[in-house]
Write an enzyme that holds these catalytic residues in place. Structure first.
Site, mmCIF file in Angstrom:
data_model
loop_
_atom_site.group_PDB
_atom_site.id
_atom_site.type_symbol
_atom_site.label_atom_id
_atom_site.label_comp_id
_atom_site.label_asym_id
_atom_site.label_seq_id
_atom_site.Cartn_x
_atom_site.Cartn_y
_atom_site.Cartn_z
ATOM 1 N N ASN A 9 0.870 -1.175 0.000
ATOM 2 C CA ASN A 9 0.000 0.000 0.000
ATOM 3 C C ASN A 9 0.909 1.227 0.000
ATOM 4 O O ASN A 9 1.551 1.519 1.008
ATOM 5 C CB ASN A 9 -0.885 -0.052 1.259
ATOM 6 C CG ASN A 9 -1.682 1.219 1.459
ATOM 7 O OD1 ASN A 9 -1.748 2.080 0.579
ATOM 8 N ND2 ASN A 9 -2.290 1.353 2.634
ATOM 9 N N TRP A 10 0.952 1.925 -1.126
ATOM 10 C CA TRP A 10 1.884 3.057 -1.253
ATOM 11 C C TRP A 10 1.314 4.349 -0.668
ATOM 12 O O TRP A 10 1.979 5.382 -0.679
ATOM 13 C CB TRP A 10 2.265 3.261 -2.730
ATOM 14 C CG TRP A 10 2.939 2.074 -3.363
ATOM 15 C CD1 TRP A 10 3.241 0.878 -2.761
ATOM 16 C CD2 TRP A 10 3.393 1.959 -4.726
ATOM 17 N NE1 TRP A 10 3.844 0.029 -3.661
ATOM 18 C CE2 TRP A 10 3.959 0.669 -4.884
ATOM 19 C CE3 TRP A 10 3.381 2.814 -5.828
ATOM 20 C CZ2 TRP A 10 4.496 0.222 -6.077
ATOM 21 C CZ3 TRP A 10 3.921 2.368 -7.029
ATOM 22 C CH2 TRP A 10 4.470 1.089 -7.150
ATOM 23 N N LYS A 11 0.082 4.287 -0.210
ATOM 24 C CA LYS A 11 -0.571 5.440 0.436
ATOM 25 C C LYS A 11 -0.428 6.708 -0.413
ATOM 26 O O LYS A 11 -0.385 6.633 -1.635
ATOM 27 C CB LYS A 11 -0.034 5.632 1.851
ATOM 28 C CG LYS A 11 -0.161 4.356 2.680
ATOM 29 C CD LYS A 11 -0.022 4.598 4.153
ATOM 30 C CE LYS A 11 -0.070 3.265 4.873
ATOM 31 N NZ LYS A 11 -0.083 3.377 6.303
ATOM 32 N N HIS A 94 -9.392 0.365 5.257
ATOM 33 C CA HIS A 94 -8.088 0.597 5.892
ATOM 34 C C HIS A 94 -8.283 1.462 7.134
ATOM 35 O O HIS A 94 -9.164 2.323 7.169
ATOM 36 C CB HIS A 94 -7.145 1.305 4.895
ATOM 37 C CG HIS A 94 -5.735 1.358 5.408
ATOM 38 N ND1 HIS A 94 -5.302 2.336 6.269
ATOM 39 C CD2 HIS A 94 -4.677 0.543 5.203
ATOM 40 C CE1 HIS A 94 -4.035 2.108 6.572
ATOM 41 N NE2 HIS A 94 -3.631 1.029 5.933
ATOM 42 N N GLU A 96 -6.831 3.955 8.236
ATOM 43 C CA GLU A 96 -6.800 5.413 8.002
ATOM 44 C C GLU A 96 -8.138 5.888 7.437
ATOM 45 O O GLU A 96 -8.570 7.007 7.709
ATOM 46 C CB GLU A 96 -5.621 5.757 7.075
ATOM 47 C CG GLU A 96 -4.294 5.629 7.828
ATOM 48 C CD GLU A 96 -3.112 5.170 7.000
ATOM 49 O OE1 GLU A 96 -3.151 5.273 5.761
ATOM 50 O OE2 GLU A 96 -2.135 4.676 7.614
ATOM 51 N N GLU A 166 -5.014 -5.711 10.647
ATOM 52 C CA GLU A 166 -4.050 -4.639 10.877
ATOM 53 C C GLU A 166 -4.361 -3.943 12.202
ATOM 54 O O GLU A 166 -5.208 -3.046 12.252
ATOM 55 C CB GLU A 166 -4.134 -3.613 9.749
ATOM 56 C CG GLU A 166 -3.832 -4.183 8.384
ATOM 57 C CD GLU A 166 -3.295 -3.107 7.442
ATOM 58 O OE1 GLU A 166 -2.202 -3.303 6.908
ATOM 59 O OE2 GLU A 166 -3.961 -2.062 7.282
ATOM 60 N N GLY A 172 2.473 1.821 10.905
ATOM 61 C CA GLY A 172 3.361 2.967 10.760
ATOM 62 C C GLY A 172 4.047 3.375 12.052
ATOM 63 O O GLY A 172 4.629 4.449 12.144
ATOM 64 N N SER A 212 3.667 -2.583 10.396
ATOM 65 C CA SER A 212 5.120 -2.560 10.547
ATOM 66 C C SER A 212 5.782 -3.888 10.160
ATOM 67 O O SER A 212 6.718 -4.344 10.827
ATOM 68 C CB SER A 212 5.507 -2.128 11.969
ATOM 69 O OG SER A 212 5.024 -0.817 12.220
ATOM 70 N N GLY A 233 2.882 -1.254 4.389
ATOM 71 C CA GLY A 233 2.826 0.180 4.112
ATOM 72 C C GLY A 233 4.231 0.738 3.892
ATOM 73 O O GLY A 233 4.773 0.705 2.786
ATOM 74 N N GLY A 234 4.842 1.230 4.962
ATOM 75 C CA GLY A 234 6.145 1.913 4.856
ATOM 76 C C GLY A 234 7.185 1.128 4.070
ATOM 77 O O GLY A 234 7.875 1.687 3.198
#
Ligand code: PEP
Length: 249
Positions: A9-11, A94, A96, A166, A172, A212, A233-234
């Site tokens: 997921n490149w957000k 998600h 967020e 998640e 993150g 993470s 993610g990151g």
């Protein structure tokens, strides 16, 4: 019977040229990868990245979509527009979206059903907040989000659903759930899906862990019986960190 599925997921990161560079690196470094892969760039990079991923072993994913097919919904992106860009899967619910943008289970469920109706695959995210975990409610929260997210979804469509567990406190933050804690929630989600759809559907369900995930913890997580992949993610923002996760072990 289940296969591993690793999604990035490149957000809200990367220009089109940066996204293209990462997509090219993933195509070349994952072409011999043994698992299922997905890259979900921002809407603005879908067309660019889609052209690079076309015909490869990496699916093109979107990070969200509207709950309506089309119409007066300023700022939203529809399932028809995603399909027009060659999108094959969409991440829904998600944390967020749930917590920053206040999407509730009913809205997420409408999106899930619409995406399935149009032939997309879905990654449905569930997960508890830190205070919910500390109050001993992690299983109950994930169960409720799973049941409500899947409401009205027919058994035949379940093969196109992946659940991503998640824990919100792990996204993150650098804090990862222990493989044992994550596996316990995955097992619970599988029991819930078994109750709803039967043992065969539960046994076939892919459940990713997200929060993470890094090259140095991926193999331990993936070794657990109920962990079938990762939503990253990151570490998905660089081939140097995503590829070792995607080729864990
Ligand atoms: C995510 O956003 O889905 C995620 C798991 O992020 P990170 O890997 O950075 O925790």
């Amino acid at each position: 019977m289940r296969h591993y599925y690793i999604a990035g997921n490149w957000k809200m990161h990367k220009s089109r040229s940066e996204a293209a560079e990462l997509a090219r690196a993933l195509v070349s470094q994952l072409k011999d990868g043994k698992h299922k892969y997905l890259a979900a760039p921002s809407f603005t990079s879908l067309e660019t990245v889609g052209a690079i991923l076309k015909g490869t072993n990496i699916l093109l994913g979107a990070q969200n979509m509207a709950a309506e097919e089309q119409g007066a919904h300023t700022g939203e992106v529809s399932v028809l527009q995603l399909k027009d860009l060659g999108v094959q899967a969409v991440i829904l619910g998600h944390s967020e979206r749930r917590h920053t943008y206040k999407e509730d289970d009913a809205l997420i469920n409408r999106k899930v059903r619409l995406a399935l109706q149009h032939g997309l695959e879905v990654i449905l995210c569930v997960g508890e907040l830190l205070e919910e975990r500390e109050a001993g409610k992690a299983e109950a929260v994930c169960e409720a989000q799973t049941v409500k997210g899947l409401e009205g979804v027919a058994k035949e469509s379940l093969a196109r659903i992946t659940i991503a567990y998640e824990p919100v406190w792990a996204i993150g933050t650098g804090k990862t759930a222990t493989p044992e804690d994550a596996d316990a929630i995955h097992a619970h989600i599988r029991r819930v899906v078994g109750r709803l759809y039967g043992a065969d559907a539960a046994a076939a369900l892919i459940i990713q862990y997200g929060g993470s995930v890094k090259p140095d913890n991926a193999a331990q997580l993936m070794a657990k019986e109920n962990i079938d992949g990762a939503l990253v993610g990151g570490a998905a923002l660089k081939a140097d960190t995503f590829v070792p996760i995607a080729k864990f072990g």
